[in-house]
Structures are given as structure tokens and as C-alpha cells.
Scaffold this active site. Structure first.
Site, PDB file in Angstrom:
ATOM      1  N   ARG A   1      19.473 -45.009   8.144  1.00 30.14           N
ATOM      2  CA  ARG A   1      20.842 -44.977   8.659  1.00 30.14           C
ATOM      3  C   ARG A   1      20.836 -44.203   9.958  1.00 30.14           C
ATOM      4  O   ARG A   1      19.834 -43.610  10.335  1.00 30.14           O
ATOM      5  CB  ARG A   1      21.865 -44.453   7.631  1.00 30.14           C
ATOM      6  CG  ARG A   1      21.433 -43.378   6.692  1.00 30.14           C
ATOM      7  CD  ARG A   1      21.101 -42.071   7.322  1.00 30.14           C
ATOM      8  NE  ARG A   1      22.138 -41.612   8.235  1.00 30.14           N
ATOM      9  CZ  ARG A   1      21.995 -40.719   9.191  1.00 30.14           C
ATOM     10  NH1 ARG A   1      20.786 -40.162   9.399  1.00 30.14           N
ATOM     11  NH2 ARG A   1      22.973 -40.344   9.968  1.00 30.14           N
ATOM     12  N   GLY A   2      22.003 -44.229  10.654  1.00 31.89           N
ATOM     13  CA  GLY A   2      22.056 -43.644  11.990  1.00 31.89           C
ATOM     14  C   GLY A   2      21.853 -44.782  12.979  1.00 31.89           C
ATOM     15  O   GLY A   2      20.926 -45.588  12.822  1.00 31.89           O
ATOM     16  N   ALA A   3      22.735 -44.844  13.998  1.00 33.57           N
ATOM     17  CA  ALA A   3      22.786 -46.031  14.855  1.00 33.57           C
ATOM     18  C   ALA A   3      21.443 -46.418  15.486  1.00 33.57           C
ATOM     19  O   ALA A   3      20.979 -47.561  15.323  1.00 33.57           O
ATOM     20  CB  ALA A   3      23.865 -45.837  15.927  1.00 33.57           C
TER      21      ALA A   3
ATOM     22  N   ARG B   1      25.323 -54.149   8.476  1.00 35.49           N
ATOM     23  CA  ARG B   1      26.340 -53.112   8.735  1.00 35.49           C
ATOM     24  C   ARG B   1      27.055 -53.465  10.053  1.00 35.49           C
ATOM     25  O   ARG B   1      26.403 -53.865  11.018  1.00 35.49           O
ATOM     26  CB  ARG B   1      25.690 -51.704   8.831  1.00 35.49           C
ATOM     27  CG  ARG B   1      25.092 -51.250   7.495  1.00 35.49           C
ATOM     28  CD  ARG B   1      24.731 -49.777   7.504  1.00 35.49           C
ATOM     29  NE  ARG B   1      25.902 -48.920   7.432  1.00 35.49           N
ATOM     30  CZ  ARG B   1      25.867 -47.595   7.634  1.00 35.49           C
ATOM     31  NH1 ARG B   1      24.723 -47.002   7.930  1.00 35.49           N
ATOM     32  NH2 ARG B   1      26.970 -46.881   7.539  1.00 35.49           N
TER      33      ARG B   1
ATOM     34  N   GLN C   1      25.682 -36.640   4.851  1.00 40.28           N
ATOM     35  CA  GLN C   1      24.585 -36.658   5.844  1.00 40.28           C
ATOM     36  C   GLN C   1      24.362 -35.276   6.445  1.00 40.28           C
ATOM     37  O   GLN C   1      23.246 -34.936   6.843  1.00 40.28           O
ATOM     38  CB  GLN C   1      24.917 -37.650   6.974  1.00 40.28           C
ATOM     39  CG  GLN C   1      24.819 -39.114   6.608  1.00 40.28           C
ATOM     40  CD  GLN C   1      26.157 -39.674   6.167  1.00 40.28           C
ATOM     41  OE1 GLN C   1      27.011 -38.950   5.662  1.00 40.28           O
ATOM     42  NE2 GLN C   1      26.352 -40.966   6.346  1.00 40.28           N
TER      43      GLN C   1
ATOM     44  N   ASP D   1      28.284 -44.245  17.046  1.00 32.84           N
ATOM     45  CA  ASP D   1      27.832 -45.554  16.555  1.00 32.84           C
ATOM     46  C   ASP D   1      28.180 -46.670  17.519  1.00 32.84           C
ATOM     47  O   ASP D   1      27.513 -47.700  17.568  1.00 32.84           O
ATOM     48  CB  ASP D   1      28.413 -45.827  15.170  1.00 32.84           C
ATOM     49  CG  ASP D   1      27.760 -44.904  14.166  1.00 32.84           C
ATOM     50  OD1 ASP D   1      28.223 -43.767  14.022  1.00 32.84           O
ATOM     51  OD2 ASP D   1      26.733 -45.314  13.583  1.00 32.84           O
TER      52      ASP D   1
ATOM     53  N   ASN E   1      32.397 -42.871  15.482  1.00 39.41           N
ATOM     54  CA  ASN E   1      31.328 -42.094  14.850  1.00 39.41           C
ATOM     55  C   ASN E   1      31.749 -41.847  13.406  1.00 39.41           C
ATOM     56  O   ASN E   1      32.820 -42.282  12.965  1.00 39.41           O
ATOM     57  CB  ASN E   1      31.078 -40.789  15.618  1.00 39.41           C
ATOM     58  CG  ASN E   1      29.817 -40.073  15.139  1.00 39.41           C
ATOM     59  OD1 ASN E   1      28.760 -40.693  14.992  1.00 39.41           O
ATOM     60  ND2 ASN E   1      29.907 -38.795  14.846  1.00 39.41           N
ATOM     61  N   LYS E   2      30.907 -41.154  12.679  1.00 35.01           N
ATOM     62  CA  LYS E   2      31.125 -40.920  11.249  1.00 35.01           C
ATOM     63  C   LYS E   2      32.543 -40.435  10.952  1.00 35.01           C
ATOM     64  O   LYS E   2      33.085 -39.602  11.678  1.00 35.01           O
ATOM     65  CB  LYS E   2      30.084 -39.898  10.771  1.00 35.01           C
ATOM     66  CG  LYS E   2      30.127 -39.524   9.310  1.00 35.01           C
ATOM     67  CD  LYS E   2      30.105 -40.704   8.371  1.00 35.01           C
ATOM     68  CE  LYS E   2      28.959 -41.664   8.599  1.00 35.01           C
ATOM     69  NZ  LYS E   2      29.131 -42.963   7.894  1.00 35.01           N
TER      70      LYS E   2
HETATM   71  O1  MRU Z   1      26.663 -44.133   8.063  1.00 37.66           O
HETATM   72  P1  MRU Z   1      25.587 -43.532   8.930  1.00 37.66           P
HETATM   73  O2  MRU Z   1      24.865 -42.405   8.291  1.00 37.66           O
HETATM   74  O3  MRU Z   1      24.656 -44.600   9.471  1.00 37.66           O
HETATM   75  O4  MRU Z   1      26.381 -42.936  10.172  1.00 37.66           O
HETATM   76  C1  MRU Z   1      25.671 -42.256  11.157  1.00 37.66           C
HETATM   77  C2  MRU Z   1      26.533 -41.643  12.194  1.00 37.66           C
HETATM   78  O5  MRU Z   1      27.735 -41.766  12.187  1.00 37.66           O
HETATM   79  C3  MRU Z   1      25.825 -40.930  13.326  1.00 37.66           C
HETATM   80  O6  MRU Z   1      26.591 -39.861  13.787  1.00 37.66           O
HETATM   81  C4  MRU Z   1      25.589 -41.929  14.470  1.00 37.66           C
HETATM   82  O7  MRU Z   1      24.969 -43.088  14.005  1.00 37.66           O
HETATM   83  C5  MRU Z   1      24.787 -41.339  15.563  1.00 37.66           C
HETATM   84  S1  MRU Z   1      23.120 -41.165  15.066  1.00 37.66           S
HETATM   85  C6  MRU Z   1      22.172 -40.654  16.373  1.00 37.66           C
END
Ligand code: MRU
Length: 348
Positions: free
Chosen positions: A46-48, A89, A196, A237, A247-248
Site C-alpha cells: 500500500r502507499g501510492a 484501488r 498505518q 495519493d 490523502n489518507k
Molecule cells: O490506504 P493506503 O495505506 O494505501 O494509503 C496511503 C496514504 O494515504 C499515503 O499517505 C499516500 O499513499 C502517500 S505514500 C508515500
């Protein structure tokens, strides 16, 4: 050295299972695109930026297994597999960016014999993975001057090495400041419901000996009011052309609190996270995840059985609350419409 969550070894894409951290460090080998898609969907990875890297390996595996009579036939099958990976996603644009780059690479190599075309696509996936870490290090260099000599930095979710090809975006800036000899400590929001912050940010900073203190999401305002936060840095994201930032979930709350307390709110993201095709943040698709993430923890029910739930995984912070956007090509401030476009074009 910070962790690298995705490795390419012995023909397999190895990923650390981020659902199990911090209690277990389990690596899973993926060798087909369906497996990689499931890893993205179920949040093993996970994470963009990390999702983009994983998808690139998925696409390379798909290409390897295609048997086609012509390049057009190959491309038709390849695009279907890329669509399958893209459907995992919806919010992080890096996923679609990486798949577009793999499709463009295939077009570029269309005159190669099939076996060489397949090797070329695997090499492209490895390049995307390696470049991502380099990009984050450049982002760190651009962001570091914004961080005071002594700084208590609040972050939300995990925008660290685990969320990328290595080093991290928001946590890349933190690492660069620490490497520059600054006195840095991080306050990590736990980031309900997937945790996270508690599970991943706390784990990777602790592992790298960067001072980190964990708080529940609802404690940030208290600490800001007490003067215990000097700045906020988060990842993204997807960033719309006008600088609105998805973002999250919970990032928007933090941005409003930061504005109220006069605290700078920075976003660190590669230019591959900027989606110039969307005029503003209202157009960004927001993923809604399963209710069980809210009602349960570790299999234990925390709420009345069958209760109605909302579980949006991301929110949009309006550009007016963002002090600066840090990219690998420089820092955008003020007129985001103009400055983001300039930074994206600079990389082309
Ligand atoms: O649902 P996730 O864990 O994939 O969400 C991740 C985030 O929101 C991060 O802040 C974002 O992807 C930036 S990661 C460098």
C-alpha cells in the site's frame, strides 16, 4: 538503511506483508499478475508510489505469459491485464501512471522479437522501482530546507519507505532533515482504521533510530494547542491541477487544525502523483473500504453487530490549507495551477 518493501529477486516480486507489521515480518513472493493485483487489493502492499511499483511488476509478469500472433494481438491481451491491475484501488493515481508507462514502453519496443519485448518490459518495471527511491531522495533534498533546525513534525498515515520504492516521501523529507544533522522528532497519528501510523510509521522510524511518539488521531489538536508541533508533513495519493490533495482519511482534519494554530502544513509527493487532468479535488475518486475495518480490530467486534458504517479511505485537503507541495523537481507554493504544471513539465 531504510526498508525496501518491494524487491525483485530470482524472477519473483517479493513484498513485505504490510498487514502483519509490526508483529510479524513476512515476505511473500509473487510471480503472476493476478497475485500482484490481489496483493494491492488486500493491502499487502500500500502507499501510492509502492502500488505503482507493484503494478509495474504485475504488468511485466502478464507480458511474460502472453502468447500472441502479432504485436497488436499482444497489446490487446496486455491492455486487458493492465485493466485488471488498474481495477484494484481507485484513488492513488500512481497505479494508473505506472501502468500507462508500461503500455508506452511496450509501444516503444514493438519492433523487438517477443522474448526481447518481454525482457524490455521487466527491465522497465525494475527501472520504475529504482527510480522511485532516487526521486524520494531528491524530494528529501528539496524539502529539507523547510524543516527548522529543531522540529517536532506531525505526520499522518505512512508516507515512508514502506509506501514507496524506498526512503519515503513525507518521511523522506524527515530522513533528509535528520541526515542534515537537524534535531528531529516525529509525532505519528495512529491513523484509524487501518493503523498505518501506529503499525508502519512507528515501526520504520523506530527501526531507523528516528525519534517517534505515537498519538491517537484525536490528540493532534491538543498537542498543537500546547505548542508541541512545529510543522506537519504528509504524503498524497493524488493531487489535482489546482493543488487540492487527496490523502489518507483524516488528513483534512489535520490541515484545518494546522491552519487554526498557524503551523505549516506540507505535502511531499512525486510528480507522478500529480494529475493535471483533474481541475480540482472534487473530481478525485475516493475509495470506500469494507465496514469491517471500522467495526473490528484483530477479529474482535468493537461496535454493535450490524451497525451502519461509513469507511471512506481518503479525503481531500483544499489547496488553500497547503503551505507547500514538495516534489523531486522542486517545491510548489502559492499559485499551484501554474507551479505544479511547471514542475511536472520539468521532468519530461
Ligand atoms: O490506504 P493506503 O495505506 O494505501 O494509503 C496511503 C496514504 O494515504 C499515503 O499517505 C499516500 O499513499 C502517500 S505514500 C508515500
Amino acid at each position: 538503511m531504510s526498508v525496501k518493501p518491494i524487491l525483485f529477486e530470482n524472477g519473483a516480486c517479493r513484498m513485505i506483508d504490510q498487514r502483519l507489521l509490526p508483529t510479524e515480518e513476512v515476505w511473500i513472493d509473487y510471480t503472476d499478475y493476478q497475485g500482484v493485483a490481489e496483493a494491492i487489493r488486500s493491502m499487502v502492499v500500500r502507499g501510492a508510489p509502492a502500488i505503482g511499483v507493484a503494478a509495474a511488476f504485475g504488468a511485466a509478469f502478464a507480458a511474460r505469459d502472453i502468447e500472441a500472433d502479432s504485436f497488436d494481438d499482444f497489446m490487446a491481451q496486455f491492455e486487458k491485464c493492465c485493466d485488471f491491475l488498474a481495477a484494484t484501488r481507485p484513488t492513488a493515481v500512481n497505479l494508473f501512471w505506472a501502468l500507462d508507462r508500461m503500455k508506452a514502453a511496450a509501444q516503444k519496443a514493438k519492433d523487438l522479437p517477443p522474448e526481447q519485448l518481454k525482457k524490455y518490459l521487466l527491465a522497465e518495471a525494475c527501472t520504475i522501482a529504482n527510480e522511485d527511491e532516487q526521486i524520494n531522495r531528491r524530494m528529501g533534498q528539496h524539502g529539507e530546507p523547510l524543516i527548522p533546525q529543531q522540529a517536532r513534525i506531525l505526520t499522518h498515515c505512512n508516507a515512508g519507505a514502506l509506501a514507496t520504492g524506498g526512503y519515503g516521501t513525507a518521511l523522506g523529507v524527515v530522513r533528509a532533515a535528520a541526515e542534515a544533522g537537524k534535531n528531529i522528532s516525529v509525532i505519528a497519528d495512529e491513523t484509524r482504521p487501518f493503523l498505518q501510523g501506529a503499525r508502519l510509521t512507528a515501526w520504520e522510524l523506530n527501526r531507523d533510530n528516528i525519534d517517534v511518539t505515537l498519538i491517537c488521531d484525536n490528540m493532534a489538536g491538543y498537542l498543537m494547542n500546547k505548542g508541541e508541533i512545529d510543522c506537519v508533513i504528509v504524503g498524497a495519493d493524488r493531487i489535482a491541477a489546482n493543488g487540492d490533495v487527496a490523502n489518507k482519511i483524516g488528513t483534512y482534519n489535520v490541515a484545518i487544525l494546522a491552519r487554526e494554530h498557524g503551523i505549516p502544513f506540507y505535502v511531499a509527493a512525486p510528480t507522478s502523483t500529480i494529475d493535471l487532468s483533474l481541475s480540482d479535488g472534487s473530481k478525485i475518486p475516493i475509495e470506500e473500504r469494507d465496514a469491517s475495518e471500522v467495526t473490528h480490530h484483530g477479529g474482535t467486534l468493537l461496535a454493535p453487530d450490524g451497525i451502519k458504517v461509513r469507511n471512506p479511505a481518503f479525503d481531500v485537503t483544499p489547496a488553500r490549507l497547503v503551505s507547500a507541495i514538495i516534489t523531486e523537481n522542486g517545491v510548489a507554493e502559492g499559485n499551484y495551477l501554474e507551479n505544479l504544471q511547471r514542475l511536472v513539465n520539468q521532468g519530461e
